[in-house]
Design a protein around this motif. Sequence first.
Motif, PDB file in Angstrom:
ATOM      1  N   GLY A 154      38.391 -29.543  25.739  1.00  0.00           N
ATOM      2  CA  GLY A 154      37.729 -30.829  25.887  1.00  0.00           C
ATOM      3  C   GLY A 154      36.855 -31.247  24.724  1.00  0.00           C
ATOM      4  N   GLN A 155      36.183 -30.295  24.096  1.00  0.00           N
ATOM      5  CA  GLN A 155      35.248 -30.649  23.032  1.00  0.00           C
ATOM      6  C   GLN A 155      35.939 -31.148  21.772  1.00  0.00           C
ATOM      7  OE1 GLN A 155      35.791 -27.628  24.373  1.00  0.00           O
ATOM      8  NE2 GLN A 155      35.091 -25.957  23.055  1.00  0.00           N
ATOM      9  N   TYR A 156      37.263 -31.007  21.685  1.00  0.00           N
ATOM     10  CA  TYR A 156      37.978 -31.425  20.485  1.00  0.00           C
ATOM     11  C   TYR A 156      38.771 -32.720  20.685  1.00  0.00           C
ATOM     12  CZ  TYR A 156      36.843 -26.648  19.245  1.00  0.00           C
ATOM     13  OH  TYR A 156      36.167 -25.468  19.000  1.00  0.00           O
ATOM     14  N   THR A 212      29.656 -19.947  18.480  1.00  0.00           N
ATOM     15  CA  THR A 212      28.622 -20.638  19.252  1.00  0.00           C
ATOM     16  C   THR A 212      28.151 -19.747  20.398  1.00  0.00           C
ATOM     17  OG1 THR A 212      30.290 -21.724  20.662  1.00  0.00           O
ATOM     18  CG2 THR A 212      29.582 -22.894  18.678  1.00  0.00           C
ATOM     19  N   THR A 274      32.395 -23.868  28.080  1.00  0.00           N
ATOM     20  CA  THR A 274      33.087 -25.014  27.478  1.00  0.00           C
ATOM     21  C   THR A 274      33.613 -25.938  28.576  1.00  0.00           C
ATOM     22  OG1 THR A 274      35.310 -24.071  27.458  1.00  0.00           O
ATOM     23  CG2 THR A 274      33.829 -23.444  25.649  1.00  0.00           C
ATOM     24  N   PRO A 275      33.940 -27.194  28.229  1.00  0.00           N
ATOM     25  CA  PRO A 275      34.418 -28.137  29.261  1.00  0.00           C
ATOM     26  C   PRO A 275      35.726 -27.734  29.914  1.00  0.00           C
ATOM     27  CG  PRO A 275      33.713 -29.317  27.293  1.00  0.00           C
ATOM     28  CD  PRO A 275      33.748 -27.861  26.940  1.00  0.00           C
ATOM     29  N   LEU A 311      36.292 -38.460  28.798  1.00  0.00           N
ATOM     30  CA  LEU A 311      35.487 -37.254  28.623  1.00  0.00           C
ATOM     31  C   LEU A 311      34.008 -37.564  28.425  1.00  0.00           C
ATOM     32  CD1 LEU A 311      37.495 -34.874  26.298  1.00  0.00           C
ATOM     33  CD2 LEU A 311      36.636 -34.379  28.562  1.00  0.00           C
ATOM     34  N   HIS A 312      33.709 -38.648  27.716  1.00  0.00           N
ATOM     35  CA  HIS A 312      32.325 -38.881  27.328  1.00  0.00           C
ATOM     36  C   HIS A 312      31.672 -39.998  28.113  1.00  0.00           C
ATOM     37  CE1 HIS A 312      32.687 -36.129  23.861  1.00  0.00           C
ATOM     38  NE2 HIS A 312      33.952 -36.520  23.903  1.00  0.00           N
TER      39      HIS A 312
END
Length: 313
Positions: A154-156, A212, A274-275, A311-312
């Motif tokens: 998800g973060q990408y 991370t 992570t998501p 996602l955001h």
Amino acid sequence: MKQSFTVRQGALDGVEVFLSVARHRSFRRAADELGVTTSAVSQAVRALEARVGVALFIRTTRSVGLTEAGERFHARARPAFEELVSASDAARQLAGRPSGLLRLTVPRGVVPTVLEPIVASFCRAYPEVQVEIVASEALVDLAAEGFDAGVRMGQYIAPDMVTVRLSPPFRLVVVCSPSYLASRAAPESPDELTDHACLRWRRSGGAIAPWTFDDNGRAIEVVVNGPYIANDFPTLIGAAIAGVGLAQVPEPVAARSLAEGKLQRVLDPFAPLTPGVFLYHPGRHQVMPKLRAFIEHVKANAGGRGRRHHLHE
């Protein structure tokens, strides 16, 4: 020097009318077939002849025939027009039911852990859809590369993409083989990674990703060093099993090796969440039936986690 080309307005106007008149050898019967007036058919043919620059029909009070120019025009126009009709029918079929080729760009590590069970059941449910999985870590332009959708953590994923959850959130864990720790102490905090060989992940853009961590709710990044760099997680896991060093990888990707004792976790209290993994695509207005069917199949087979959202948001 680049040459300029223009598409003439109305280049195909009147062609269907011409073919109908040529087939029936009658303006009236062509009008009946097309559901228009005889006058409208005559006007369309005159406009086509004016555009072509030559008479296409010989007209008498009793009959209608093709001129030599009309015969030549008919010989090429009829198969070309039929091909256009077939092309329209083929495109319309794809819009009507799930069929055709569904191309997905997917990271290697996601294929066995997340995607294989869903794709297998989807292929059984929709035999007219062919699924092509292109395993790649690169963040490709879906439209430019001819993909219907992609799968990524998800973060990408870009914030303007529509996403469908494929997995629950999961941790990034640091793992190594028992043999790696046979002659050294396991790190107890991220600061101690300077004393260890760290297997690094190169992102698709070329940069090497920092590791991370979650330090009591505070996100921290650590630039690590080591003898091995790869651009996918399965390769990093293979190197970790071989005892080359420590690797930070998604927990589901390492789950089997952890269960089999080939790997063990270190720095577990610092593992960040992570998501998760998502299917993503450009938007609802560009969704063909084959992709829509796959999305619905994901929702039905992902344990109720396949809700579509941005996602955001």
